[in-house]
Design a protein around this motif. Sequence first.
Motif, short mmCIF file in Angstrom:
data_model
loop_
_atom_site.label_atom_id
_atom_site.label_comp_id
_atom_site.label_asym_id
_atom_site.label_seq_id
_atom_site.Cartn_x
_atom_site.Cartn_y
_atom_site.Cartn_z
N VAL A 14 0.80 -1.22 0.00
CA VAL A 14 0.00 0.00 0.00
C VAL A 14 0.84 1.27 0.00
CG1 VAL A 14 -2.01 -1.09 1.04
CG2 VAL A 14 -0.26 -0.11 2.52
N GLN A 15 2.17 1.12 -0.09
CA GLN A 15 3.01 2.31 -0.15
C GLN A 15 2.64 3.20 -1.34
OE1 GLN A 15 5.62 3.64 1.94
NE2 GLN A 15 5.12 5.32 0.52
N ARG A 16 2.25 2.61 -2.45
CA ARG A 16 1.93 3.38 -3.66
C ARG A 16 0.70 4.27 -3.47
NH1 ARG A 16 -1.70 0.26 -7.34
NH2 ARG A 16 -2.43 -1.60 -6.22
N PHE A 17 -0.10 4.01 -2.45
CA PHE A 17 -1.27 4.83 -2.21
C PHE A 17 -0.98 6.01 -1.28
CE2 PHE A 17 -3.28 0.50 -2.76
CZ PHE A 17 -3.65 0.73 -4.08
N MET A 18 0.24 6.09 -0.76
CA MET A 18 0.60 7.15 0.17
C MET A 18 1.06 8.40 -0.59
SD MET A 18 0.19 5.96 3.27
CE MET A 18 -0.84 4.49 3.33
N PRO A 19 0.64 9.58 -0.16
CA PRO A 19 1.14 10.80 -0.80
C PRO A 19 2.61 11.02 -0.48
CG PRO A 19 -0.25 11.34 1.08
CD PRO A 19 -0.35 9.85 0.89
N ALA A 20 3.25 11.90 -1.22
CA ALA A 20 4.68 12.19 -1.03
C ALA A 20 4.95 12.60 0.42
CB ALA A 20 5.11 13.30 -1.97
N GLY A 21 6.03 12.05 1.00
CA GLY A 21 6.40 12.38 2.36
C GLY A 21 5.69 11.57 3.42
N VAL A 22 4.91 10.57 3.01
CA VAL A 22 4.11 9.77 3.94
C VAL A 22 4.34 8.29 3.64
CG1 VAL A 22 1.74 9.23 4.67
CG2 VAL A 22 2.37 11.58 4.12
N ARG A 23 4.32 7.47 4.67
CA ARG A 23 4.48 6.03 4.52
C ARG A 23 3.41 5.31 5.34
NH1 ARG A 23 8.21 8.04 8.02
NH2 ARG A 23 8.37 7.05 10.07
N PRO A 24 3.18 4.02 5.07
CA PRO A 24 2.22 3.29 5.90
C PRO A 24 2.65 3.25 7.36
CG PRO A 24 2.70 2.08 3.88
CD PRO A 24 3.69 3.19 3.96
N ASP A 25 1.74 3.49 8.25
CA ASP A 25 2.00 3.32 9.68
C ASP A 25 1.84 1.84 10.01
OD1 ASP A 25 2.65 4.10 12.20
OD2 ASP A 25 0.80 5.21 12.60
N VAL A 26 2.76 1.31 10.79
CA VAL A 26 2.75 -0.12 11.07
C VAL A 26 2.77 -0.36 12.57
CG1 VAL A 26 3.91 -0.69 8.90
CG2 VAL A 26 5.26 -0.35 10.96
N ILE A 27 2.22 -1.49 12.96
CA ILE A 27 2.28 -1.97 14.33
C ILE A 27 2.58 -3.46 14.27
CG2 ILE A 27 -0.24 -2.24 14.41
CD1 ILE A 27 -0.06 -1.55 17.43
N ASP A 28 3.63 -3.88 14.94
CA ASP A 28 4.09 -5.27 14.88
C ASP A 28 4.33 -5.72 13.44
OD1 ASP A 28 3.93 -5.48 17.67
OD2 ASP A 28 1.81 -6.04 17.58
N GLY A 29 4.84 -4.79 12.62
CA GLY A 29 5.20 -5.10 11.24
C GLY A 29 4.05 -5.16 10.26
N VAL A 30 2.84 -4.81 10.71
CA VAL A 30 1.64 -4.92 9.87
C VAL A 30 0.94 -3.57 9.84
CG1 VAL A 30 -0.58 -6.10 9.57
CG2 VAL A 30 1.38 -7.34 10.50
N THR A 31 0.28 -3.28 8.72
CA THR A 31 -0.63 -2.15 8.68
C THR A 31 -2.02 -2.68 8.35
OG1 THR A 31 -0.94 0.12 7.88
CG2 THR A 31 -0.27 -1.55 6.25
#
Length: 242
Positions: A35-52
Amino acid sequence: MVVQAVAPPLRGAALSAQRWANLTFLHWPVEPDAVQRFMPAGVRPDVIDGVTYVALVPFQMRGAGPGGRLRVPYFGDFCETNVRLYSVDDEGRSGIVFRTLESDRLSTTLLARWGLGLPYTWSKMRAVHAGDLWRYTSARRWPRTGRHPLRSELTVRVGDPVEPTPLEVWLTARWGLHTRLAGRTVWIPNEHGAWPLHSADILGLDDDLVAGTGIPVTGEMLRPLFSPGVRTTFGLPIVVSR
């Protein structure tokens, strides 16, 4: 990561205020790289225990309006169903990235798309309440993708109040959203009280929206949750990236 269930107070002027009422939260795990490709510039997926996670959230918008107090009759009351991802920027501001926000109010759809850069769509929607049952239905009108409209139907039976787990607090206590606005990535903060949460049993689920946004789920759904809602206020956008 410890997340507080109550938002820090907003700084500065209020952009808008609204009540999110009669929500159901459905969550599925997804791989962050998917889902990284859905994040706007300067933003990444937030994860908890390696999962989003991806969420499907139908609800009723009530009393939405500009500023912190003004409510707009008719235009501020509508059904909505959103598909959302969880995000964080380099300053550590966590939030939400919306993949779609289905709304049955065309004027609101157009204003939010063009004024805030949010992917609102116009849909035929209903939220029907009978005793401890809630049924949400949605069928997209515009913009259409393919020959058939994307649809979502969910029926839940609301149960007793529950205490959220740390993961459920992490998922629901989100104090902002990330979006692209005027060629820049911005974070729009919000504040509200702690969610009153109830258990919810799914009696029926037929949804095209999550798959229709291109998000591949990788595991079983978390326990469904229902909330009668909260009153929330949004602050002014803060630039994250150009």
